[in-house]
Write a protein that holds these residues in place. Structure first.
Motif, PDB file in Angstrom:
ATOM      1  N   MET A   1      -9.681  59.560  23.793  1.00  0.00           N
ATOM      2  CA  MET A   1     -10.284  58.715  24.812  1.00  0.00           C
ATOM      3  C   MET A   1      -9.357  58.641  26.022  1.00  0.00           C
ATOM      4  O   MET A   1      -8.159  58.387  25.865  1.00  0.00           O
ATOM      5  N   VAL A   2      -9.875  58.835  27.227  1.00  0.00           N
ATOM      6  CA  VAL A   2      -9.109  58.714  28.455  1.00  0.00           C
ATOM      7  C   VAL A   2      -9.330  57.331  29.033  1.00  0.00           C
ATOM      8  O   VAL A   2     -10.469  56.926  29.301  1.00  0.00           O
ATOM      9  N   LEU A   3      -8.291  56.574  29.195  1.00  0.00           N
ATOM     10  CA  LEU A   3      -8.411  55.222  29.714  1.00  0.00           C
ATOM     11  C   LEU A   3      -8.422  55.223  31.226  1.00  0.00           C
ATOM     12  O   LEU A   3      -7.878  56.104  31.877  1.00  0.00           O
ATOM     13  N   GLN A   4      -9.062  54.180  31.783  1.00  0.00           N
ATOM     14  CA  GLN A   4      -9.037  53.998  33.227  1.00  0.00           C
ATOM     15  C   GLN A   4      -7.770  53.234  33.572  1.00  0.00           C
ATOM     16  O   GLN A   4      -7.495  52.168  33.036  1.00  0.00           O
ATOM     17  N   ARG A  30      -9.569  61.294  45.765  1.00  0.00           N
ATOM     18  CA  ARG A  30     -10.677  61.056  44.848  1.00  0.00           C
ATOM     19  C   ARG A  30     -10.239  60.705  43.430  1.00  0.00           C
ATOM     20  O   ARG A  30     -11.070  60.403  42.566  1.00  0.00           O
ATOM     21  N   ASP A  31      -8.930  60.723  43.162  1.00  0.00           N
ATOM     22  CA  ASP A  31      -8.424  60.327  41.847  1.00  0.00           C
ATOM     23  C   ASP A  31      -8.596  58.836  41.575  1.00  0.00           C
ATOM     24  O   ASP A  31      -8.538  58.413  40.428  1.00  0.00           O
ATOM     25  N   TRP A  32      -8.737  58.043  42.629  1.00  0.00           N
ATOM     26  CA  TRP A  32      -8.863  56.602  42.411  1.00  0.00           C
ATOM     27  C   TRP A  32      -9.721  55.966  43.482  1.00  0.00           C
ATOM     28  O   TRP A  32     -10.036  56.579  44.490  1.00  0.00           O
ATOM     29  N   ARG A  33     -10.115  54.723  43.216  1.00  0.00           N
ATOM     30  CA  ARG A  33     -10.972  53.983  44.144  1.00  0.00           C
ATOM     31  C   ARG A  33     -10.468  52.550  44.246  1.00  0.00           C
ATOM     32  O   ARG A  33      -9.870  52.008  43.303  1.00  0.00           O
ATOM     33  N   PHE A  34     -10.718  51.939  45.396  1.00  0.00           N
ATOM     34  CA  PHE A  34     -10.284  50.561  45.574  1.00  0.00           C
ATOM     35  C   PHE A  34     -11.006  49.643  44.589  1.00  0.00           C
ATOM     36  O   PHE A  34     -12.222  49.719  44.409  1.00  0.00           O
ATOM     37  N   PHE A  35     -10.246  48.782  43.948  1.00  0.00           N
ATOM     38  CA  PHE A  35     -10.768  47.799  43.005  1.00  0.00           C
ATOM     39  C   PHE A  35     -10.848  46.421  43.658  1.00  0.00           C
ATOM     40  O   PHE A  35     -11.846  45.701  43.529  1.00  0.00           O
ATOM     41  N   VAL A  36      -9.788  46.039  44.346  1.00  0.00           N
ATOM     42  CA  VAL A  36      -9.773  44.765  45.064  1.00  0.00           C
ATOM     43  C   VAL A  36      -8.803  44.897  46.233  1.00  0.00           C
ATOM     44  O   VAL A  36      -7.768  45.575  46.126  1.00  0.00           O
ATOM     45  N   VAL A  37      -9.142  44.281  47.344  1.00  0.00           N
ATOM     46  CA  VAL A  37      -8.240  44.228  48.500  1.00  0.00           C
ATOM     47  C   VAL A  37      -8.258  42.809  49.050  1.00  0.00           C
ATOM     48  O   VAL A  37      -9.241  42.079  48.908  1.00  0.00           O
ATOM     49  N   SER A  76       1.023  36.653  53.841  1.00  0.00           N
ATOM     50  CA  SER A  76       2.404  37.158  53.783  1.00  0.00           C
ATOM     51  C   SER A  76       2.434  38.669  53.698  1.00  0.00           C
ATOM     52  O   SER A  76       3.406  39.297  54.110  1.00  0.00           O
ATOM     53  N   TYR A  77       1.378  39.242  53.127  1.00  0.00           N
ATOM     54  CA  TYR A  77       1.298  40.690  52.956  1.00  0.00           C
ATOM     55  C   TYR A  77      -0.161  41.092  52.796  1.00  0.00           C
ATOM     56  O   TYR A  77      -1.049  40.251  52.577  1.00  0.00           O
ATOM     57  N   LEU A  78      -0.404  42.399  52.858  1.00  0.00           N
ATOM     58  CA  LEU A  78      -1.710  42.979  52.593  1.00  0.00           C
ATOM     59  C   LEU A  78      -1.710  43.488  51.159  1.00  0.00           C
ATOM     60  O   LEU A  78      -0.751  44.122  50.713  1.00  0.00           O
ATOM     61  N   PHE A  79      -2.790  43.243  50.441  1.00  0.00           N
ATOM     62  CA  PHE A  79      -2.828  43.482  48.996  1.00  0.00           C
ATOM     63  C   PHE A  79      -3.964  44.440  48.654  1.00  0.00           C
ATOM     64  O   PHE A  79      -5.064  44.340  49.205  1.00  0.00           O
ATOM     65  N   TRP A  80      -3.658  45.379  47.743  1.00  0.00           N
ATOM     66  CA  TRP A  80      -4.731  46.244  47.233  1.00  0.00           C
ATOM     67  C   TRP A  80      -4.433  46.665  45.811  1.00  0.00           C
ATOM     68  O   TRP A  80      -3.277  46.755  45.403  1.00  0.00           O
ATOM     69  N   GLU A  81      -5.504  46.905  45.056  1.00  0.00           N
ATOM     70  CA  GLU A  81      -5.400  47.523  43.746  1.00  0.00           C
ATOM     71  C   GLU A  81      -6.481  48.583  43.653  1.00  0.00           C
ATOM     72  O   GLU A  81      -7.522  48.486  44.315  1.00  0.00           O
ATOM     73  N   ALA A  82      -6.219  49.595  42.830  1.00  0.00           N
ATOM     74  CA  ALA A  82      -7.168  50.694  42.689  1.00  0.00           C
ATOM     75  C   ALA A  82      -7.303  51.079  41.226  1.00  0.00           C
ATOM     76  O   ALA A  82      -6.361  50.931  40.438  1.00  0.00           O
ATOM     77  N   LEU A  83      -8.479  51.589  40.869  1.00  0.00           N
ATOM     78  CA  LEU A  83      -8.732  52.115  39.542  1.00  0.00           C
ATOM     79  C   LEU A  83      -8.853  53.628  39.616  1.00  0.00           C
ATOM     80  O   LEU A  83      -9.359  54.177  40.607  1.00  0.00           O
ATOM     81  N   THR A  84      -8.395  54.302  38.574  1.00  0.00           N
ATOM     82  CA  THR A  84      -8.516  55.755  38.543  1.00  0.00           C
ATOM     83  C   THR A  84      -9.967  56.165  38.308  1.00  0.00           C
ATOM     84  O   THR A  84     -10.763  55.430  37.731  1.00  0.00           O
ATOM     85  N   VAL A  85     -10.295  57.371  38.776  1.00  0.00           N
ATOM     86  CA  VAL A  85     -11.635  57.936  38.620  1.00  0.00           C
ATOM     87  C   VAL A  85     -11.538  59.080  37.625  1.00  0.00           C
ATOM     88  O   VAL A  85     -10.808  60.054  37.856  1.00  0.00           O
ATOM     89  N   ARG A  86     -12.250  59.012  36.541  1.00  0.00           N
ATOM     90  CA  ARG A  86     -12.067  59.950  35.431  1.00  0.00           C
ATOM     91  C   ARG A  86     -12.423  61.385  35.787  1.00  0.00           C
ATOM     92  O   ARG A  86     -11.789  62.318  35.341  1.00  0.00           O
ATOM     93  N   SER A  87     -13.469  61.571  36.583  1.00  0.00           N
ATOM     94  CA  SER A  87     -13.977  62.924  36.835  1.00  0.00           C
ATOM     95  C   SER A  87     -13.599  63.442  38.207  1.00  0.00           C
ATOM     96  O   SER A  87     -14.292  64.279  38.773  1.00  0.00           O
ATOM     97  N   ALA A  88     -12.489  62.966  38.763  1.00  0.00           N
ATOM     98  CA  ALA A  88     -12.101  63.393  40.109  1.00  0.00           C
ATOM     99  C   ALA A  88     -11.793  64.879  40.142  1.00  0.00           C
ATOM    100  O   ALA A  88     -11.082  65.403  39.285  1.00  0.00           O
ATOM    101  N   PHE A 107       1.032  64.155  42.889  1.00  0.00           N
ATOM    102  CA  PHE A 107       0.907  62.913  42.144  1.00  0.00           C
ATOM    103  C   PHE A 107      -0.580  62.629  41.987  1.00  0.00           C
ATOM    104  O   PHE A 107      -1.274  62.332  42.959  1.00  0.00           O
ATOM    105  N   ARG A 108      -1.065  62.784  40.755  1.00  0.00           N
ATOM    106  CA  ARG A 108      -2.467  62.524  40.470  1.00  0.00           C
ATOM    107  C   ARG A 108      -2.541  61.303  39.573  1.00  0.00           C
ATOM    108  O   ARG A 108      -2.126  61.351  38.406  1.00  0.00           O
ATOM    109  N   PRO A 109      -3.027  60.180  40.098  1.00  0.00           N
ATOM    110  CA  PRO A 109      -3.028  58.941  39.308  1.00  0.00           C
ATOM    111  C   PRO A 109      -3.702  59.076  37.960  1.00  0.00           C
ATOM    112  O   PRO A 109      -3.290  58.438  36.981  1.00  0.00           O
ATOM    113  N   MET A 110      -4.751  59.916  37.858  1.00  0.00           N
ATOM    114  CA  MET A 110      -5.462  60.034  36.593  1.00  0.00           C
ATOM    115  C   MET A 110      -4.678  60.848  35.576  1.00  0.00           C
ATOM    116  O   MET A 110      -4.860  60.709  34.368  1.00  0.00           O
ATOM    117  N   ASN A 111      -3.768  61.714  36.050  1.00  0.00           N
ATOM    118  CA  ASN A 111      -2.983  62.561  35.151  1.00  0.00           C
ATOM    119  C   ASN A 111      -1.507  62.470  35.529  1.00  0.00           C
ATOM    120  O   ASN A 111      -0.875  63.454  35.871  1.00  0.00           O
TER     121      ASN A 111
END
Length: 248
Positions: A1-4, A30-37, A76-88, A107-111
């Motif tokens: 199983m490949v986790l996100q 395309r390896d990841w997408r914004f989750f929250v900003v 105080s700062y700009l904030f972001w988080e991203a989730l990996t995309v499995r089929s990038a 650097f590929r976040p998914m791998n």
């Protein structure tokens, strides 16, 4: 199983000697997408190697805070988080200049791969002083170091031993390009990846365990940060980002 996987709490500080209006454009391959900003701004989706883009427009203040002018929020700062995309697909950003023909590290976040040759392995009870020294060497001030460590400490404490490394800034910037205008005098982007190391596998990480005993200043060359004098010069327009990701 490949986790996100999730790129955890990258935050961006803008520090200017005078109040200025600045734009911060952050994009993801395309390896990841914004989750929250935060502040919340629209996400623009595109085709090609660059998958998503957001833009913050800010007014900097002398105390290090800023006002995001799209939302009117003081932060105080700009904030972001991203989730990996499995089929990038295997697509990357272009070289930084047309004349740059040097093969680029990827650097590929998914791998995300790292091993005995490029990491340190630490017993978790010793990890907070190590991180404080390493982050200080990389140019993070007390507030940034404290925020980094306290954010990641709960995840680190789940393990007995971890392997970690800091991604070279130029390599990380290919996966998450950031453009700031006006152009900063100094940009420091620190992104850590880490993973659990099982006790029975410690013998496979002898080099990384020895490397953990070395002077942490070697990370400055690995990441490719500017001189401490420029990183700490209050007369310069400086941008600092830190973030990380646990590989599971």
């Amino acid at each position: 199983m490949v986790l996100q996987l999730k790129g955890g709490k990258p935050v961006i500080y803008l520090r200017s000697p005078v109040e200025i209006d600045a734009g911060v454009r952050l994009s993801l391959i395309r390896d990841w997408r914004f989750f929250v900003v935060y502040p919340v701004v629209p996400t623009k989706r595109t085709t090609g190697p660059i998958h998503e883009t957001i833009v913050w427009n800010v007014r900097t203040h002398l105390d290090g805070t800023m006002t995001e002018t799209n939302t009117g929020l003081d932060v105080s700062y700009l904030f972001w988080e991203a989730l990996t995309v499995r089929s990038a697909p295997m697509e990357l950003t272009p070289p930084s200049s047309p004349s740059d023909t040097t093969p680029a590290e990827i650097f590929r976040p998914m791998n995300c791969l790292f091993d005995d040759s490029d990491s340190v392995v630490l017993h978790v009870p010793k990890i907070t002083p190590y991180l404080d020294r390493a982050l200080k060497a990389l140019g993070l001030d007390i507030e940034a170091r404290t925020s980094f460590i306290t954010y990641w400490l709960p995840a680190l404490l789940k393990h007995e031993h971890v392997a970690l490394r800091f991604v070279p800034q130029a390599v990380y910037s290919r996966a998450a390009p950031m453009d700031v205008h006006p152009i900063p005098d100094v940009v420091t982007r620190v992104f850590m990846v880490f993973r659990k190391v099982a006790a029975e596998d410690l013998d496979l990480w002898e080099g990384a365990r020895r490397r953990a005993l070395e002077d942490v200043n070697f990370w400055r060359d690995v990441v490719g940060v500017e001189t401490r004098e420029r990183q700490e010069d209050p007369a310069l327009f400086r941008v600092l980002e830190w973030g990380g990701m646990e590989v599971v």
